[in-house]
Scaffold this motif. Structure first.
Motif, PDB file in Angstrom:
ATOM      1  N   UNK A 184     104.494 -53.668  47.156  1.00  0.00           N
ATOM      2  CA  UNK A 184     105.361 -53.795  47.593  1.00  0.00           C
ATOM      3  C   UNK A 184     105.361 -54.408  49.688  1.00  0.00           C
ATOM      4  N   UNK A 185     104.218 -54.794  49.060  1.00  0.00           N
ATOM      5  CA  UNK A 185     103.731 -56.031  50.448  1.00  0.00           C
ATOM      6  C   UNK A 185     102.160 -55.278  51.683  1.00  0.00           C
ATOM      7  N   UNK A 186     102.186 -54.060  50.732  1.00  0.00           N
ATOM      8  CA  UNK A 186     101.474 -53.457  51.321  1.00  0.00           C
ATOM      9  C   UNK A 186      99.796 -53.636  51.913  1.00  0.00           C
ATOM     10  N   UNK A 187      99.611 -54.491  50.330  1.00  0.00           N
ATOM     11  CA  UNK A 187      98.390 -55.048  50.070  1.00  0.00           C
ATOM     12  C   UNK A 187      98.143 -56.509  49.529  1.00  0.00           C
ATOM     13  N   UNK A 188      97.040 -56.654  48.957  1.00  0.00           N
ATOM     14  CA  UNK A 188      97.170 -58.540  48.762  1.00  0.00           C
ATOM     15  C   UNK A 188      96.365 -57.759  48.142  1.00  0.00           C
ATOM     16  N   UNK A 189      95.177 -57.955  48.070  1.00  0.00           N
ATOM     17  CA  UNK A 189      93.846 -57.038  47.148  1.00  0.00           C
ATOM     18  C   UNK A 189      93.065 -56.298  47.047  1.00  0.00           C
ATOM     19  N   UNK A 190      93.683 -55.250  46.333  1.00  0.00           N
ATOM     20  CA  UNK A 190      93.197 -54.371  45.831  1.00  0.00           C
ATOM     21  C   UNK A 190      91.597 -53.861  45.328  1.00  0.00           C
ATOM     22  N   UNK A 191      90.754 -53.196  45.832  1.00  0.00           N
ATOM     23  CA  UNK A 191      89.522 -53.144  44.881  1.00  0.00           C
ATOM     24  C   UNK A 191      89.421 -51.567  44.376  1.00  0.00           C
ATOM     25  N   UNK A 192      89.670 -51.446  43.074  1.00  0.00           N
ATOM     26  CA  UNK A 192      90.196 -50.284  42.152  1.00  0.00           C
ATOM     27  C   UNK A 192      88.832 -49.410  41.716  1.00  0.00           C
TER      28      UNK A 192
ATOM     29  N   UNK B 253      87.321 -52.599  58.430  1.00  0.00           N
ATOM     30  CA  UNK B 253      88.733 -52.226  58.656  1.00  0.00           C
ATOM     31  C   UNK B 253      89.944 -52.544  57.486  1.00  0.00           C
ATOM     32  N   UNK B 254      89.887 -51.592  56.771  1.00  0.00           N
ATOM     33  CA  UNK B 254      90.395 -51.877  55.657  1.00  0.00           C
ATOM     34  C   UNK B 254      91.128 -50.277  55.099  1.00  0.00           C
ATOM     35  N   UNK B 255      91.961 -50.559  54.616  1.00  0.00           N
ATOM     36  CA  UNK B 255      92.087 -48.767  54.357  1.00  0.00           C
ATOM     37  C   UNK B 255      91.603 -48.062  52.909  1.00  0.00           C
ATOM     38  N   UNK B 256      91.007 -47.195  53.179  1.00  0.00           N
ATOM     39  CA  UNK B 256      89.659 -46.778  51.806  1.00  0.00           C
ATOM     40  C   UNK B 256      90.234 -45.205  51.811  1.00  0.00           C
ATOM     41  N   UNK B 257      90.514 -45.087  50.846  1.00  0.00           N
ATOM     42  CA  UNK B 257      90.909 -43.737  50.068  1.00  0.00           C
ATOM     43  C   UNK B 257      90.136 -43.068  48.878  1.00  0.00           C
ATOM     44  N   UNK B 258      89.975 -41.743  48.514  1.00  0.00           N
ATOM     45  CA  UNK B 258      89.441 -41.445  47.406  1.00  0.00           C
ATOM     46  C   UNK B 258      90.761 -40.777  46.780  1.00  0.00           C
ATOM     47  N   UNK B 259      90.764 -40.418  45.225  1.00  0.00           N
ATOM     48  CA  UNK B 259      92.258 -40.696  44.697  1.00  0.00           C
ATOM     49  C   UNK B 259      91.482 -39.171  43.684  1.00  0.00           C
ATOM     50  N   UNK B 260      91.640 -38.489  43.468  1.00  0.00           N
ATOM     51  CA  UNK B 260      91.416 -37.118  42.216  1.00  0.00           C
ATOM     52  C   UNK B 260      92.197 -36.900  40.856  1.00  0.00           C
ATOM     53  N   UNK B 261      92.729 -37.653  39.364  1.00  0.00           N
ATOM     54  CA  UNK B 261      92.812 -36.817  38.366  1.00  0.00           C
ATOM     55  C   UNK B 261      92.311 -37.023  37.768  1.00  0.00           C
ATOM     56  N   UNK B 262      90.745 -36.273  37.741  1.00  0.00           N
ATOM     57  CA  UNK B 262      89.954 -36.722  37.290  1.00  0.00           C
ATOM     58  C   UNK B 262      89.327 -38.122  36.382  1.00  0.00           C
TER      59      UNK B 262
ATOM     60  N   UNK C 197      85.954 -60.564  52.493  1.00  0.00           N
ATOM     61  CA  UNK C 197      86.821 -60.434  53.129  1.00  0.00           C
ATOM     62  C   UNK C 197      87.953 -60.146  53.069  1.00  0.00           C
ATOM     63  N   UNK C 198      88.327 -60.758  51.560  1.00  0.00           N
ATOM     64  CA  UNK C 198      89.387 -61.018  51.173  1.00  0.00           C
ATOM     65  C   UNK C 198      90.101 -59.689  50.502  1.00  0.00           C
ATOM     66  N   UNK C 199      89.542 -58.092  50.276  1.00  0.00           N
ATOM     67  CA  UNK C 199      89.992 -57.347  49.897  1.00  0.00           C
ATOM     68  C   UNK C 199      89.877 -56.072  51.641  1.00  0.00           C
TER      69      UNK C 199
END
Length: 327
Positions: free
Chosen positions: A138-146, A112-121, A81-83
């Protein structure tokens, strides 16, 4: 015209937790030698690999991403819930739609959160960490799971000695959160780019097999990546002497050693810890850096608070690096 409201900014970002997973099946060099014209010494001399992990057909890239992500969230002392944002760095999804991030987020209970793939190999984790840190600042997110997750075995021609000895499967993850003060900042600015003129050196062929021009990539990496690492240090206001741990993408042990040698020639300390996870994990592309850090932490080779220089490079040819403080 009314001015637009922006989210409250943070001083920067820091790493809060790590996690990694690998398939159970270990494939040794001797196992490969039973299928193709190679042997243990030939592989070790050229790429430094002794064994690698390969997933079975039922194990999906998303499965590994979810398992590694859940471990990182737990290690950070948080709950799903924190992510509020999930980024999956990958170049081996079997299909581009739906993306891996939304699927793995749902599997670990992040909804219900932002979720995206990133391809830089193979530079994907560094790219993802850079994007996540900027989102937090920037304040757009607080806890990001990479999460860096790859199932390269789905794309390998097991009769092609130039690739089947190198690549493997696995996932590594990190949770990033806000630094409350400038003194707490634990992720430096990203130094990144792409050598598009060399895009043909690594790619997928008409049979959907991964192919690469190994010698061309080797020459490029051993000459171009150490300067990128130095640029990342300069952006963070540090010198090689400040680095406790060097974690290059685990592409080839000879490349890793060449980067470490160049950094030592620029002032890195004799006690610099250098990741060598490729020996028993193979090249896992975007998963290799977080997996290597997590394995070193588990083995007691690194400690919380260590300053780590990470640098990824691969198909594209994409590259990126930054300084991070280990959680």
């Amino acid at each position: 015209m009314s001015s637009l409201r922006l989210a409250p900014a943070a001083a920067g970002a820091r790493l809060l937790g790590l996690g990694s997973v690998q398939p159970d099946t270990v494939v040794t060099n001797d196992d490969l030698a039973r299928r193709i014209d190679t042997n243990d010494q030939w592989i070790r001399d050229r790429v430094g690999i002794r064994s690698r992990r390969i997933a079975d057909e039922k194990t999906l890239l998303v499965d590994m991403a979810a398992d590694a992500g859940a471990l990182a969230v737990e290690d950070a002392g948080l709950t799903p819930a924190d992510i509020d944002t999930v980024i999956v760095a990958t170049c081996t999804m079997p299909n581009p739609i739906p993306n891996a991030a939304a699927q793995m987020a749902d599997r670990i209970g992040v909804n219900g959160i932002g979720a995206m793939d990133l391809n830089a190999a193979c530079a994907g984790f560094c790219y993802g960490t850079g994007v996540a840190a900027d989102m937090i600042r920037s304040g757009t997110a607080r806890h990001v799971l990479v999460v860096g997750s790859e199932k390269l075995s789905d794309w390998l021609d097991m009769d092609d000695r130039s690739v089947c000895i190198i690549f493997a499967d696995g996932a590594g993850a990190a949770v990033l959160g806000p630094a409350e003060t400038p003194e707490d900042v634990g992720v430096g600015p990203v130094a990144w780019g792409a050598a598009g003129d060399l895009v043909s050196t690594i790619g997928i062929d008409e049979k959907n097999y991964l192919r690469q021009e190994g010698q061309a990539v080797f020459r490029w990496a051993t000459t171009k990546i150490a300067p990128i690492a130095m640029e990342a240090l300069d952006k963070a206001g540090l010198t090689p002497a400040d680095v406790d741990v060097l974690v290059p993408h685990q592409a080839n042990l000879r490349i890793v050693e060449a980067i470490a040698k160049k950094l030592r020639s620029q002032g890195a300390r004799d006690d610099l810890v250098v990741a060598d996870d490729i020996v028993h994990s193979g090249n896992t592309s975007s998963a290799s850096i977080p997996m290597a850090i997590d394995h070193m932490r588990g083995a007691g080779r690194v400690r919380s608070g260590d300053v780590a220089l990470i640098v990824g490079f691969g198909a594209g040819l994409s590259y990126g690096g930054q300084v991070v403080v280990l959680p």
